[in-house]
Scaffold this active site. Structure first.
Site, mmCIF file in Angstrom:
data_model
loop_
_atom_site.group_PDB
_atom_site.id
_atom_site.type_symbol
_atom_site.label_atom_id
_atom_site.label_comp_id
_atom_site.label_asym_id
_atom_site.label_seq_id
_atom_site.Cartn_x
_atom_site.Cartn_y
_atom_site.Cartn_z
ATOM 1 N N GLU A 1 -3.536 7.383 -3.888
ATOM 2 C CA GLU A 1 -3.756 6.316 -3.075
ATOM 3 C C GLU A 1 -3.357 4.991 -4.139
ATOM 4 O OE1 GLU A 1 -5.956 5.119 0.659
ATOM 5 O OE2 GLU A 1 -6.871 4.758 -1.184
ATOM 6 N N TYR B 1 0.742 -1.236 -0.023
ATOM 7 C CA TYR B 1 -0.171 -0.053 0.036
ATOM 8 C C TYR B 1 0.882 1.208 -0.032
ATOM 9 C CZ TYR B 1 -2.819 3.751 1.705
ATOM 10 O OH TYR B 1 -3.401 5.103 1.736
#
Ligand code: ADP
Ligand code: MG
Length: 403
Positions: free
Chosen positions: A214, A126
């Protein structure tokens, strides 16, 4: 402003960030072309991805748009090696409703699909970039817990999220990129590939005036390449004028129709779930008004900041937008006459109420320059206003009329 995954990938690609390529389609008739292009590139496993402005698509559910009770497909992102399955998934997704933990139960209609290569990879990571307002610096967050809900990781195991803050005067430094790569436990080729990846990613975030970037998941392929498998980008609306190519990505289908209408008149309107319509000047006062309505036991139907220079037109447009929401049972107008004089606002309110033919109770609280003249005008207008002299009184009156 939010954009779709395929648009975010198109943008990232311009900045040299390795993304997974694919084809966005709006009609089933475009599927064959997308598939044959992928096959021509030697690809033999595929992913069909619903494009909506919300995350959690992989774990979402597709429901029939005509019969919301019918579950059509588990998952809004589907991997397959079978071309016939690609077609089946595309048919089930396109035009139907995808419900994820981010869309709320009403879900979102899938109007675009992204057809991509199904990748084999050994690890999901991530990475997120956003502004940390507490320290006025951008922060890059990274975690080995990619693919899953990062909010859960942040809550349950915050130590698994690494953070580096970027000094705006000197920018993102290579040592910080290495710090992240070490923290993620990367080695060898994957480590080497991660450094330019994250540097380019940060550059894309900064150059596009993004407010959020993101990548979840970011994957390490079996041959140690680093690729963005998913991409989410939000942008600062105030900077969109500098990026016409990004502004052009705006998808009105994804936005609330009343919010679109309000943006035409430069009104800052956010629809909420309650039944007390609010019209206020200034965002701070609008927030305080919503708070005090709740304190009085009511539920605000919206946030509406008509701006500092509220006049007859803005008040009339504000009324029309508030009244288009069928849940609204009463309106509270709370205007502070600082730059604008209260008597002018009162005239605007009176004219607007006559013009728009408002039939629900309207409570008005005007304070500031010429407030007493304004109160008098409202009382003598012959219209059915409830005039309040304090914010508390206004909130109590408006919640009382709803009952
Ligand atoms: P969302 O975050 O909205 O659920 P993602 O794009 O992250 O959507 O996809 C969900 C999951 O599907 C990913 O975590 C990954 O496991 C899998 N996935 C997505 N795209 C691919 C792909 N191209 N190849 C293989 N798996 C994929
Ligand atoms: Mg994702």
């Amino acid at each position: 402003m939010k954009i779709h995954e395929f648009q975010a990938k198109e943008t990232l690609k311009k900045y040299g960030v390795p993304v997974q390529d694919g084809y966005a389609i709006k009609e089933l008739s475009e599927l064959d072309k997308a598939l044959s292009s992928l096959k021509a590139a030697g690809i033999n496993q595929f992913v069909v991805k619903s494009q909506i402005h919300a995350g959690g698509r992989g774990k979402g559910k597709i429901y029939n748009a005509d019969n919301r009770a019918e579950l059509v497909l588990e998952g809004g992102v589907k991997f397959t090696k079978d071309e016939n399955k690609v077609r089946e998934y595309a048919e089930k997704m396109l035009g139907n409703i995808l419900v994820t933990h981010q869309t709320g139960p009403e879900g979102k209609k899938v109007k675009t699909l992204y057809i991509t290569e199904g990748l084999d990879y050994k690890k999901e990571l991530y990475v997120g970039i956003l502004l940390d307002r507490a320290v006025s610096k951008n922060v890059i967050m990274a975690s080995t817990e990619g693919g899953v809900e990062i909010e859960k990781v942040a809550e349950e195991t915050p130590e698994k999220i690494l953070k580096v803050w970027i000094d705006p005067a000197i920018g993102f430094q290579p040592f910080q990129a290495r710090q992240l790569a070490f923290g993620l436990g990367l080695k060898g080729t994957a480590f080497k590939n991660f450094i330019p990846f994250i540097m380019k990613l940060y550059n894309a975030y900064e150059e596009t005036d993004a407010s959020l970037l993101e990548i979840n998941p970011l994957v390490i392929t079996n041959d140690d390449r680093i690729i963005a498998l998913d991409a989410k980008m939000n942008f600062d609306d105030n900077a969109l004028y500098r990026h016409p190519e990004i502004a052009a990505y705006r998808d009105l289908d994804e936005e609330d129709p009343l919010e679109i209408e309000a943006s035409k008149y430069n009104l800052n309107y956010i629809k909420l779930d309650g039944n007390v319509g609010c019209m206020v000047n200034g965002a701070g006062l609008a927030m305080a008004t919503m708070d005090i309505i709740k304190l009085a036991g009511g539920e605000p139907a919206n946030f509406l900041d008509v701006g500092g220079g509220a006049n007859k037109e803005t008040v009339a447009n504000g009324f029309k937008i508030i009244l288009s929401d069928p849940n609204v049972k009463a309106i509270l107008i709370n205007i502070f006459g600082g730059i604008v004089r209260c008597d002018r606002v009162a005239q605007g309110v009176i004219d607007a109420v006559k013009e728009v033919n408002v039939t629900i109770p309207v409570v008005v609280r005007l304070e500031g320059t010429n407030a007493y003249i304004a109160q008098d005008m409202l009382k003598k207008s012959g219209l059915n206003f409830e005039v309040a002299s304090s914010l508390k009184e206004a909130a109590e009156k408006v919640t009382a009329v709803i009952g």
